[in-house]
Scaffold this active site. Sequence first.
Site, PDB file in Angstrom:
ATOM      1  CG  ASP A 193      43.634  44.011  51.045  1.00 13.36           C
ATOM      2  OD1 ASP A 193      42.786  43.119  51.121  1.00 13.36           O
ATOM      3  OD2 ASP A 193      43.439  45.081  50.451  1.00 13.36           O
ATOM      4  CG  ASP A 210      41.121  41.382  48.319  1.00 14.17           C
ATOM      5  OD1 ASP A 210      41.257  41.487  47.090  1.00 14.17           O
ATOM      6  OD2 ASP A 210      40.124  41.839  48.909  1.00 14.17           O
TER       7      ASP A 210
END
Length: 606
Positions: free
Chosen positions: A390, A409
């Site tokens: 992320d 992500d």
Amino acid sequence: MLAESLIQATGFLALVTSAQAQSKSKCTPVNNTADSDVLKTWWHVTGEINPFHRVQDENVRQSHVYDIQVASASSPDRFFDSFVYESIPRNGNGKICKPDDLTSLCDVDDQIEIEVDIGVDMAWTQYLSTEDTIVRVTRREGGPVEASEVVIRPTTLDFDVEVDGDAVLITVPFHENGHRFSVEFNDNLWEYRIGDPGNMTNGHYVQNKNPNGARYVEEYDDELNPVMGVEPLNALLVFMSPFPADKYVPDLTRDTYTVPEGLVTDLTQVKESTLYFPPVYMAPGAYVKGAIQYHSHALDLRATGFGVLSGEQYVYQANTAQGYENVKSDNTSLKMWRGESAPGTRWTIHGLTTNAPPFNSMDFYGDDVTSFSVDASDYKQVGAFFGQTDGIQMYPGSHVRDVFYHVGDDGIKTYYSDVLCERMTVWKTNNAPMIQFGWYARDVDNVTVDAVQVVHTRYQTQQVFWPRGIAGSAVSYLDQESTRTANVSKTLSNYSVTNARCEGICPNLVGINPLNNIDMFLMKNIWIETLAPEITDVGKSTFRVFTDEEGNEVQLGAQSPGGIGLVIEDFYVGDEKISFENDNWRREQLGQIDFDEHWDGKWTLR
Ligand SMILES: *[C@@H]1O[C@H](CO)[C@@H](O)[C@H](O)[C@H]1NC(C)=O
Ligand SMILES: *[C@@H]1O[C@H](CO)[C@@H](O)[C@H](O)[C@H]1NC(C)=O
Ligand SMILES: *[C@@H]1O[C@H](CO)[C@@H](O)[C@H](O)[C@H]1NC(C)=O
Ligand SMILES: *[C@@H]1O[C@H](CO)[C@@H](O)[C@H](O)[C@H]1NC(C)=O
Ligand SMILES: *[C@@H]1O[C@H](CO)[C@@H](O)[C@H](O)[C@H]1NC(C)=O
Ligand SMILES: *[C@@H]1O[C@H](CO)[C@@H](O)[C@H](O)[C@H]1NC(C)=O
């Protein structure tokens, strides 16, 4: 690299390269770096050219494709070497699940499919300057190139590109926010195609390059194997930064612990407030293999410098509570940046590059994370080939700007109020939207995401409950099947995404699984070059109807002017404006917007 508080390397290794070590390769220049008030470049004599396997612990992976030199515009003939780093999928370890054990292959899906087999990697260089610079790129395999065959992304930068023999010269104007850009050669592009379009469980990449590799097909079928993204095989990023302001440079004469070179196993006993990783070759080029965990309860935590924090020695989802093996845990799988912090902590991160994160890149823990905030600038994430990688958390009151994300992500995570996030350059792989606002019902107010430049995306499938898109909200993290998990007492409001551009093949504008009410949601001035092929549904924008457990429906626009809760304004696909007026927005049309009819009259497109 340095951090103004007690920190602990959670990893088993933190490593700094040495200027004293001997050069391994005779033809590699080692002492032609710039170290003036105008230009700073650096070099690692421990550079190891090795695109396939893990590099020696004491070495830094060097690009096997590119060499870069930089000159100041004021002395345009005087070029200095700037080290070109490289990151490869799985760091050359193969699909292992135990650290350092190359035989520990396991079957956990890490979302790397064909990348290793077709030879994908990502290189980058970083330098500091006070003026315009000329970046000279050569490729080891040489080969003449026409300037028209070189693309700089984001393309709006419009830098001047010239060819001089075998070299490409890029003029980079000085900018106080620096520049983060991709240099791409048209003879080095890979078209990511999928097999089985529209099949959510089987929409994986195929490749025609390596018969011994994964998902090989002899020939592509244009209909059954649509192109979902185009990227350079050997990516090259250039990060130009201005010299750091004083607030980013600690006073090393005071209360500083200088981390020795080589293997560092434990820094928990360090009492000094500044932990200093010495730079390489008289320049800010520290390279640390490890991860950082703050245990300090100081409210002012910082990580600054132009070094690299690399997760290359970790396996995917390395679990710190289970011998760093690949066992996914949201809590204990390793974050490259982690804090166990006091309420009111502000974390400043500036200049640094995070390479090869094995999991979500950053989280803070403590009694009240909603009191933390982040001040991030000129920050870079590269080599995020694994799926669950992320962007950083943006706690309430955060200001995140001038960031480059290579990200697998959730990229820009907008889970908290009063956040300003601007000038983001995003290179997005398989999973999740670029801007995420889902997973949990939340009260969030006053979020601005402005000036987003998406340079690449390559989604494989649409998954309506985990939407892909410029922006989107995933279903409840705790119950991913249900549409009865909303909380109608919570509201997302005053939320805007403005001035976003997506180059190449892109996913949809927005996919919403509303876990709370929505008010004053604005998407304005958004340009998408091309939407993903209709057959794949990736280009399709969705907005579903959710209720709470008792069946109370989520409200859209209850507080908004005229009851219009979602405004989409100046949305373009290619040259065409998508609007109600132009009648080109529906699912089968150019705009591919497929919102549930339930929302009719509550949103507009103008
Ligand atoms: C490296 O460069 C420095 C600064 O220009 C110079 O003083 C030194 O002699 C050089 N060393 C070698 C081995 O060339
Ligand atoms: C998707 O692909 C899987 C695996 O090949 C297959 O079992 C399934 O039937 C396919 N689903 C659809 C909807 O075609
Ligand atoms: C997270 O892990 C730490 C360390 O193992 C443990 O002390 C803590 O209780 C865990 N927290 C949660 C919410 O599981
Ligand atoms: C909205 O958030 C920004 C960024 O944190 C902040 O500067 C601004 O004061 C906030 N606005 C309001 C009305 O609270
Ligand atoms: C819904 O949100 C309200 C307000 O934040 C909170 O008090 C309540 O506990 C939440 N309900 C559920 C089921 O989580
Ligand atoms: C949105 O912002 C306006 C202006 O700052 C403010 O008056 C309003 O309360 C905010 N909306 C919500 C639902 O908080």
